[in-house]
Structure formats: structure tokens, C-alpha cells
Design an enzyme around this catalytic site. Structure first.
Site, PDB file in Angstrom:
ATOM      1  CB  SER A  46      -0.882   0.010   1.253  1.00 21.55           C
ATOM      2  OG  SER A  46      -1.520   1.262   1.413  1.00 21.55           O
ATOM      3  CE1 TYR A  98      -3.596  -2.025   5.139  1.00 20.42           C
ATOM      4  CE2 TYR A  98      -3.000   0.254   4.728  1.00 20.42           C
ATOM      5  CZ  TYR A  98      -3.366  -0.989   4.261  1.00 20.42           C
ATOM      6  OH  TYR A  98      -3.488  -1.203   2.908  1.00 20.42           O
TER       7      TYR A  98
END
Length: 164
Positions: free
Chosen positions: A56, A69
Site C-alpha cells: 500500500s 496498518y
């Protein structure tokens, strides 16, 4: 070919992070990727192959409340580099894709598909929209193809030009 695409994201401010929150993310996003890759490597023959890890832009461009995350995705990028070196002699290429916001079931389930957060992300993206799954799939097809035969250990940002 293996695409490590399983993952979760739940953002939480520092005071809300628990051991359960941490382990839930690291168990799936990092340990799950490692264990799946172990099994796939056993099946990849002597002609080699390609492993694509979904990371990501949060790995290198984290946002507030994405501590855990972002840490898992930074781990994915590091693992990508390490495994490219380890598996290169077996003719296995390892790369990661680092997308920005993508319209997925998870995005809808998390309530982020509409509203101010999405508008903010679209306004920060030069292409003026969030990604559709096929935008990311095209990059994965490239990494899996012979056209990427000399590409390993790389992280490709697929974000419509979004920068922080």
C-alpha cells in the site's frame, strides 16, 4: 505465480491500539503472506515464477491513525526485497504493488467508499479518482509476465499520481 492479496485494514488512534488489533493485522498481512509464500515456493518449478505482494502507499506515505496498518505494509515491502534476494537464485521474482485507495468490497464495508475521506483522496490524486480493481490488476499482470523478467525486489506505486 502467486499474488498475496489477502489483507485487512482498520485504522485506530494510538490510544485505541490493543494487542488484539496489532496481532490481527500482523497475523494476516505479514505472517499470512510469509506462510502462503512458503507453500507456493514448494510448488514453483525449476523454470521459476513470480510472486506479487500487495502492499500500500501507506507503507511509505502513512496517514494519521494508520499506525499498525502502515507498519504491516512497510513489513511487506521489506519482505519483498529480502525474498527477491533469497529466491532470485531459484528464478523466482518477488515484487510488490503499492496502490492508493481502491474501490473494493472492503472499502465499501468500511464505510469509506463515499463521503469526505474519499473526496479528500480524489482531490489529492492528479487523475481525480480512486482506483478500480482493474487498474491494479493491469500492474499485477505486468509483474507476472515475461515483460517483467528482469524486475525483482521492486515496489511499484499505483496511486494515480497521489503524493503526500
Amino acid at each position: 505465480m502467486l499474488v498475496n492479496n489477502a489483507g485487512i485494514y482498520e485504522f485506530a488512534p494510538l490510544e485505541s491500539i490493543t494487542a488484539e488489533h496489532f496481532h490481527k493485522h500482523f497475523n494476516l498481512n505479514v505472517l499470512g503472506l510469509l506462510l502462503t509464500t512458503q507453500e507456493a515456493v514448494k510448488l514453483i518449478g525449476s523454470t521459476g515464477g513470480s510472486i506479487i505482494n500487495m502492499s500500500s502507499i501507506a507503507s511509505s506515505m502513512p496517514v494519521a491513525t494508520a499506525t499498525v496498518y502502515s507498519a504491516t505494509k512497510a513489513a511487506v515491502d521489506a519482505i519483498t526485497i529480502v525474498l527477491s534476494q533469497e529466491l532470485g537464485p531459484r528464478k523466482i521474482r518477488v515484487n510488490s504493488l503499492n496502490p492508493g485507495m481502491v474501490e473494493t468490497e472492503g472499502l465499501h464495508a468500511g464505510g469509506l467508499a463515499e463521503g469526505d475521506f474519499r473526496k479528500m483522496m480524489e482531490s489529492q490524486t492528479p487523475l481525480g479518482r480512486i482506483a478500480q480493481p482493474e487498474d491494479i490488476a493491469r500492474a499485477a499482470v505486468f509483474f507476472a509476465s515475461d515483460d517483467a523478467g528482469w524486475v525483482t525486489g521492486q515496489s511499484l506505486i499505483v496511486s494515480g499520481g497521489q503524493r503526500q
